[in-house]
Design a protein around this motif. Structure first.
Motif: not given
Length: 168
Positions: A75-77, A67-71
């Motif tokens: 998308v993380v899910t 999450f720190s890279n994608l924000q």
């Protein structure tokens, strides 16, 4: 001299480049295939493949790192639920770059970058073709190939078929 300077800066500042790669990675994960320049695709591959590897282990720490890279929590899910399940047995190489030619306006090299397991056309389904041993010598002539053992096998096959019919 630029010894050991492997990162492609893409003509952008550090923060702009990181934001662009993050947005491109989000688009790639959501749409499974994006159309971009070859230089950006190669930079994106280095950015997104470690994130996909990290998503194989579904822990709170790995989710926070991604999450720190994608924000983007959606998308993380998607990455942890769908993509990581598809690439679970793959040891690496999650993306494929397919070059499509040059752009009309500025002649930049363009390509598709896609997630490998989501392209049904390129998947290798079914059994793989076994490669037999190749012969370096010339084949024998037909007179030598017909040996008495081969003739005996040829005559036994119809007899075996007749015995099976009789057994029924």
């Amino acid at each position: 001299m630029r010894h050991n300077k492997k990162i492609n800066h893409l003509g952008r500042t550090n923060t702009h480049r990181n934001a662009m790669l993050s947005n491109m990675a989000c688009s790639l994960i959501l749409h499974k295939r994006i159309f971009t320049t070859v230089a950006k695709a190669k930079a994106l591959r280095k950015f997104v493949e470690p994130l996909i590897t990290k998503s194989k282990e579904d822990t709170t720490h790995s989710r926070r790192v991604v999450f720190s890279n994608l924000q983007n929590k959606f998308v993380v899910t998607e990455l942890f639920k769908e993509v990581s399940q598809k690439v679970a047995e793959r040891p690496g190489g999650y993306t494929r770059i397919i070059k499509t030619g040059n752009r009309l306006g500025d002649n930049a090299a363009m390509c598709f970058i896609e997630l490998v397991d989501y392209n049904e056309n390129m998947k290798k389904e079914g059994p793989t073709k076994k490669v037999g041993r190749t012969r370096r010598s010339r084949k024998k002539s037909t007179t030598q190939a017909e040996t008495p053992a081969a003739e005996a096998t040829a005559t036994e096959a119809p007899v075996a078929a007749a015995e099976e019919k009789a057994a029924e």
